[in-house]
Scaffold this motif. Structure first.
Motif, PDB file in Angstrom:
ATOM      1  N   GLY A 198       0.855  -1.187   0.000  1.00 26.45           N
ATOM      2  CA  GLY A 198       0.000   0.000   0.000  1.00 26.45           C
ATOM      3  C   GLY A 198       0.888   1.233   0.000  1.00 26.45           C
ATOM      4  O   GLY A 198       1.743   1.393  -0.858  1.00 26.45           O
ATOM      5  N   ARG A 199       0.730   2.061   0.991  1.00 20.65           N
ATOM      6  CA  ARG A 199       1.573   3.264   1.077  1.00 20.65           C
ATOM      7  C   ARG A 199       2.756   3.085   2.027  1.00 20.65           C
ATOM      8  O   ARG A 199       3.531   4.003   2.248  1.00 20.65           O
ATOM      9  N   HIS A 200       2.908   1.878   2.566  1.00 23.66           N
ATOM     10  CA  HIS A 200       3.944   1.616   3.554  1.00 23.66           C
ATOM     11  C   HIS A 200       5.164   0.962   2.911  1.00 23.66           C
ATOM     12  O   HIS A 200       5.030   0.032   2.116  1.00 23.66           O
ATOM     13  N   LEU A 201       6.340   1.420   3.288  1.00 23.80           N
ATOM     14  CA  LEU A 201       7.600   0.864   2.804  1.00 23.80           C
ATOM     15  C   LEU A 201       8.054  -0.223   3.768  1.00 23.80           C
ATOM     16  O   LEU A 201       8.017  -0.038   4.985  1.00 23.80           O
ATOM     17  N   ARG A 202       8.452  -1.358   3.211  1.00 23.45           N
ATOM     18  CA  ARG A 202       8.944  -2.471   4.021  1.00 23.45           C
ATOM     19  C   ARG A 202      10.216  -3.036   3.398  1.00 23.45           C
ATOM     20  O   ARG A 202      10.455  -2.913   2.205  1.00 23.45           O
ATOM     21  N   TYR A 203      11.016  -3.675   4.242  1.00 25.09           N
ATOM     22  CA  TYR A 203      12.252  -4.307   3.808  1.00 25.09           C
ATOM     23  C   TYR A 203      12.217  -5.782   4.212  1.00 25.09           C
ATOM     24  O   TYR A 203      11.874  -6.116   5.347  1.00 25.09           O
ATOM     25  N   ASP A 204      12.597  -6.640   3.278  1.00 25.22           N
ATOM     26  CA  ASP A 204      12.674  -8.074   3.540  1.00 25.22           C
ATOM     27  C   ASP A 204      14.003  -8.344   4.250  1.00 25.22           C
ATOM     28  O   ASP A 204      15.068  -7.965   3.742  1.00 25.22           O
ATOM     29  N   PRO A 205      13.985  -8.996   5.415  1.00 28.85           N
ATOM     30  CA  PRO A 205      15.231  -9.259   6.132  1.00 28.85           C
ATOM     31  C   PRO A 205      16.258 -10.035   5.302  1.00 28.85           C
ATOM     32  O   PRO A 205      17.457  -9.798   5.428  1.00 28.85           O
ATOM     33  N   THR A 206      15.791 -10.920   4.427  1.00 30.55           N
ATOM     34  CA  THR A 206      16.718 -11.670   3.576  1.00 30.55           C
ATOM     35  C   THR A 206      17.429 -10.733   2.609  1.00 30.55           C
ATOM     36  O   THR A 206      18.649 -10.838   2.411  1.00 30.55           O
TER      37      THR A 206
END
Length: 73
Positions: A50-58
């Protein structure tokens, strides 16, 4: 009780997606640095939910490994 994010980094990254605030705390960099890296495409790859930024730990772990390998060469 809050945990020290640096202890989490030393113990290994969490198994859930990271927010920019989480990642900035783990790497001990200002959040503005993450946004600068994202704009220049030099930091760990993030994605939008959506409007949220996320980072994959891998992906973060791979990026860190690339940085340490590049610095050693």
């Amino acid at each position: 009780m809050a945990t020290d994010p640096r202890a989490t980094l030393r113990a290994g990254l969490p198994d859930h997606y990271l927010t920019p605030e989480d990642l900035a705390a783990l790497l001990t960099v200002p959040i503005e640095t993450l946004y600068h890296w994202r704009k220049r495409r030099t930091g760990p790859t993030g994605f939008r939910v959506g409007r949220h930024l996320r980072y994959d730990p891998t992906a973060v772990r791979d990026w860190i490994n690339q940085q340490t390998t590049r610095d050693a060469a």
